[in-house]
Write a protein that holds these residues in place. Structure first.
Motif, PDB file in Angstrom:
ATOM      1  N   PHE A 206      66.308  64.369 -23.019  1.00  6.03           N
ATOM      2  CA  PHE A 206      67.277  63.594 -22.263  1.00  6.03           C
ATOM      3  C   PHE A 206      67.862  62.504 -23.153  1.00  6.03           C
ATOM      4  N   HIS A 207      69.187  62.419 -23.149  1.00  5.12           N
ATOM      5  CA  HIS A 207      69.877  61.424 -23.943  1.00  5.12           C
ATOM      6  C   HIS A 207      71.225  61.154 -23.289  1.00  5.12           C
ATOM      7  N   PHE A 208      71.906  60.122 -23.749  1.00  5.21           N
ATOM      8  CA  PHE A 208      73.281  59.878 -23.331  1.00  5.21           C
ATOM      9  C   PHE A 208      74.139  59.760 -24.577  1.00  5.21           C
ATOM     10  N   ASP A 209      75.427  60.082 -24.463  1.00  6.11           N
ATOM     11  CA  ASP A 209      76.331  60.036 -25.608  1.00  6.11           C
ATOM     12  C   ASP A 209      76.941  58.646 -25.729  1.00  6.11           C
ATOM     13  N   LEU A 210      77.122  58.219 -26.962  1.00  6.54           N
ATOM     14  CA  LEU A 210      77.659  56.888 -27.211  1.00  6.54           C
ATOM     15  C   LEU A 210      78.688  56.972 -28.339  1.00  6.54           C
ATOM     16  N   ASP A 211      79.677  57.826 -28.141  1.00  2.00           N
ATOM     17  CA  ASP A 211      80.724  57.998 -29.137  1.00  2.00           C
ATOM     18  C   ASP A 211      81.965  57.162 -28.824  1.00  2.00           C
ATOM     19  N   ASP A 212      82.048  56.615 -27.618  1.00  3.94           N
ATOM     20  CA  ASP A 212      83.215  55.844 -27.208  1.00  3.94           C
ATOM     21  C   ASP A 212      82.838  55.018 -25.981  1.00  3.94           C
ATOM     22  N   TRP A 213      83.683  54.037 -25.653  1.00  5.96           N
ATOM     23  CA  TRP A 213      83.452  53.219 -24.461  1.00  5.96           C
ATOM     24  C   TRP A 213      83.522  54.059 -23.188  1.00  5.96           C
ATOM     25  N   ARG A 214      84.489  54.968 -23.154  1.00  9.99           N
ATOM     26  CA  ARG A 214      84.673  55.821 -21.981  1.00  9.99           C
ATOM     27  C   ARG A 214      84.926  57.237 -22.478  1.00  9.99           C
ATOM     28  N   MET A 215      84.150  58.185 -21.968  1.00 14.33           N
ATOM     29  CA  MET A 215      84.284  59.564 -22.414  1.00 14.33           C
ATOM     30  C   MET A 215      84.160  60.530 -21.243  1.00 14.33           C
ATOM     31  N   LEU A 216      84.664  61.723 -21.467  1.00 13.58           N
ATOM     32  CA  LEU A 216      84.552  62.800 -20.497  1.00 13.58           C
ATOM     33  C   LEU A 216      84.455  64.093 -21.290  1.00 13.58           C
ATOM     34  N   LYS A 217      83.524  64.963 -20.902  1.00 10.15           N
ATOM     35  CA  LYS A 217      83.350  66.208 -21.630  1.00 10.15           C
ATOM     36  C   LYS A 217      83.372  67.404 -20.682  1.00 10.15           C
ATOM     37  N   PHE A 218      84.181  68.396 -21.050  1.00 14.47           N
ATOM     38  CA  PHE A 218      84.261  69.667 -20.341  1.00 14.47           C
ATOM     39  C   PHE A 218      83.402  70.683 -21.104  1.00 14.47           C
ATOM     40  N   PHE A 219      82.549  71.402 -20.385  1.00 12.68           N
ATOM     41  CA  PHE A 219      81.686  72.413 -20.988  1.00 12.68           C
ATOM     42  C   PHE A 219      81.958  73.764 -20.341  1.00 12.68           C
ATOM     43  N   PHE A 220      81.907  74.811 -21.171  1.00 21.81           N
ATOM     44  CA  PHE A 220      82.103  76.183 -20.676  1.00 21.81           C
ATOM     45  C   PHE A 220      81.054  77.090 -21.296  1.00 21.81           C
ATOM     46  N   TYR A 221      80.348  77.829 -20.452  1.00 24.22           N
ATOM     47  CA  TYR A 221      79.432  78.849 -20.950  1.00 24.22           C
ATOM     48  C   TYR A 221      80.249  80.069 -21.361  1.00 24.22           C
ATOM     49  N   LEU A 222      80.062  80.524 -22.586  1.00 27.83           N
ATOM     50  CA  LEU A 222      80.755  81.707 -23.074  1.00 27.83           C
ATOM     51  C   LEU A 222      79.837  82.928 -23.074  1.00 27.83           C
ATOM     52  N   SER A 223      78.622  82.731 -22.634  1.00 28.39           N
ATOM     53  CA  SER A 223      77.653  83.817 -22.428  1.00 28.39           C
ATOM     54  C   SER A 223      76.931  83.530 -21.121  1.00 28.39           C
ATOM     55  N   ASN A 224      76.285  84.536 -20.562  1.00 27.96           N
ATOM     56  CA  ASN A 224      75.534  84.329 -19.322  1.00 27.96           C
ATOM     57  C   ASN A 224      74.375  83.366 -19.579  1.00 27.96           C
ATOM     58  N   VAL A 225      74.202  82.409 -18.672  1.00 28.42           N
ATOM     59  CA  VAL A 225      73.148  81.411 -18.856  1.00 28.42           C
ATOM     60  C   VAL A 225      72.310  81.336 -17.582  1.00 28.42           C
ATOM     61  N   ASP A 226      71.063  81.828 -17.690  1.00 28.91           N
ATOM     62  CA  ASP A 226      70.101  81.645 -16.603  1.00 28.91           C
ATOM     63  C   ASP A 226      69.081  80.609 -17.055  1.00 28.91           C
ATOM     64  N   GLU A 227      67.995  80.458 -16.322  1.00 27.64           N
ATOM     65  CA  GLU A 227      67.041  79.398 -16.641  1.00 27.64           C
ATOM     66  C   GLU A 227      66.279  79.656 -17.939  1.00 27.64           C
ATOM     67  N   ASP A 228      66.374  80.882 -18.480  1.00 25.74           N
ATOM     68  CA  ASP A 228      65.707  81.183 -19.750  1.00 25.74           C
ATOM     69  C   ASP A 228      66.669  81.184 -20.937  1.00 25.74           C
ATOM     70  N   ALA A 229      67.937  80.874 -20.691  1.00 23.36           N
ATOM     71  CA  ALA A 229      68.945  80.971 -21.750  1.00 23.36           C
ATOM     72  C   ALA A 229      69.475  79.609 -22.187  1.00 23.36           C
ATOM     73  N   GLY A 230      68.679  78.564 -22.030  1.00 26.68           N
ATOM     74  CA  GLY A 230      69.074  77.249 -22.504  1.00 26.68           C
ATOM     75  C   GLY A 230      70.083  76.538 -21.625  1.00 26.68           C
ATOM     76  N   PRO A 231      69.880  76.465 -20.304  1.00 25.31           N
ATOM     77  CA  PRO A 231      70.853  75.794 -19.441  1.00 25.31           C
ATOM     78  C   PRO A 231      70.938  74.294 -19.710  1.00 25.31           C
ATOM     79  N   HIS A 232      72.097  73.751 -19.449  1.00 26.86           N
ATOM     80  CA  HIS A 232      72.350  72.316 -19.545  1.00 26.86           C
ATOM     81  C   HIS A 232      71.749  71.641 -18.307  1.00 26.86           C
ATOM     82  N   VAL A 233      71.212  70.445 -18.487  1.00 24.78           N
ATOM     83  CA  VAL A 233      70.626  69.678 -17.384  1.00 24.78           C
ATOM     84  C   VAL A 233      71.297  68.313 -17.328  1.00 24.78           C
ATOM     85  N   TYR A 234      71.692  67.876 -16.144  1.00 24.25           N
ATOM     86  CA  TYR A 234      72.357  66.580 -15.978  1.00 24.25           C
ATOM     87  C   TYR A 234      71.667  65.789 -14.870  1.00 24.25           C
ATOM     88  N   MET A 235      71.519  64.480 -15.095  1.00 24.47           N
ATOM     89  CA  MET A 235      70.927  63.586 -14.099  1.00 24.47           C
ATOM     90  C   MET A 235      72.050  62.953 -13.282  1.00 24.47           C
TER      91      MET A 235
END
Length: 321
Positions: A206-235
């Motif tokens: 768990f970490h947070f990004d600190l590249d700018d004062w205000r940021m927004l990131k769009f993510f897209f899975y380009l392969s199928n992602v189940d719980e065994d394929a490295g899913p992203h986790v967000y709090m």
């Protein structure tokens, strides 16, 4: 079927340990000093943007944007940017984006055929289908493979980063100053040879990004992602709430048990979905990637911020000399 599950990943505790953190920080000092020389405004951001009072003060400077007006046709359909921004303010994440399949297939083809760089190191160059052989050749575990600037040669990826909806959402959330900062694609590889130190150096905590004062990131899975394929986790909600201990430290990564205890296990959202599934998040909220156990995960990110991006290096890369 696309889904988000509010479950605690099974191996969070084991992969989120942060041994060697100060050694990693020392290794980054050349990058920090070069960032400062390139952009003196980087230092106050780096020191102060981790604190809630200073971040909120900076948000007050955001240039207001009027309610969504019709924009040019988007590949993502009829999504209202102001409503997405409202959800981002509440929870820090929105999960209603789907890449058109032809676009997704073209980016995935490009990422498969184009050599990537392992563990952010340009000397570790190989194609994704050569991963096992590359680990033998280089004699080390390789957990990730980034394409860096090469992705700019993929027309489908450029079409995604230039889609008008993404900028519209960014402007409604970050303010009128929002601008494209980064576009990247990378592989996360399963490996049997990774040590705890390798995992600690990766993003598997768990970490947070600190590249700018205000940021927004769009993510897209380009392969199928189940719980065994490295899913992203967000709090959820952690972009607006920050333990004092997590503000008064130079560290951005923290032990899983500590994060889950304070922000609530019920806030941990594990994002799984078919290839093409997309979401957008405020990366100041705590998040993490998890280990791909059996199959490699291919992912794309399009990031927006309010400050000028570095021109000499790509996300996560050491200083390019």
């Amino acid at each position: 079927m696309l889904e988000t599950s509010k479950t605690k990943p099974q191996d969070l505790e084991s992969i989120a340990r942060h041994g060697g953190t100060f050694r990693r920080m020392a290794a980054r000092l050349p990058t920090y000093f070069t960032d400062l020389r390139e952009n003196p405004a980087w230092l106050p951001m780096f020191l102060l943007a981790r604190t809630i009072p200073f971040r909120r003060a900076h948000w007050l400077t955001a240039r207001r944007v009027s309610k969504s007006a019709p924009v040019a046709t988007s590949m993502f359909g009829d999504i209202e940017a102001d409503k997405v921004a409202d959800e981002l303010r509440r929870s820090g994440i929105f999960t209603g984006l789907i890449l058109p399949d032809p676009i997704r297939q073209e980016i995935a083809r490009f990422a498969s055929e184009t050599p990537c760089f392992g563990n952010f190191e340009r000397k570790l160059e190989f194609r994704a289908d050569e991963h096992a052989e590359a680990e033998r050749r280089f004699g080390r575990a390789i957990l990730s493979g980034h394409h860096f600037e090469r992705i700019a040669s993929c027309e489908a990826a450029v079409a995604v980063q230039q889609d008008p909806l993404l900028l519209d959402i960014a402007r409604h959330y970050l303010g009128g100053e929002a601008k494209l900062i980064t576009t990247r694609t990378w592989w996360s590889f399963p490996t049997q040879s990774a040590s705890e130190s390798d995992l600690s150096r990766a993003s598997f905590k768990f970490h947070f990004d600190l590249d700018d004062w205000r940021m927004l990131k769009f993510f897209f899975y380009l392969s199928n992602v189940d719980e065994d394929a490295g899913p992203h986790v967000y709090m959820r909600g952690s972009h607006n709430k920050r333990r004092l201990k997590h503000q008064l430290t130079l560290l951005v990564g923290h032990p899983a048990e500590e994060v889950l205890e304070f922000y609530g296990e019920e806030s941990a959202v594990t994002l799984t979905g078919k290839a093409g599934y997309g979401f957008v998040e405020d990366p100041f909220g705590f998040h993490m990637g998890t280990v791909a156990k059996y199959h490699p995960r291919l992912m794309m990110e399009v990031g927006f911020g309010v400050s000028k991006p570095s021109k000499r290096r790509y996300h996560g890369e050491p200083v390019v000399r």
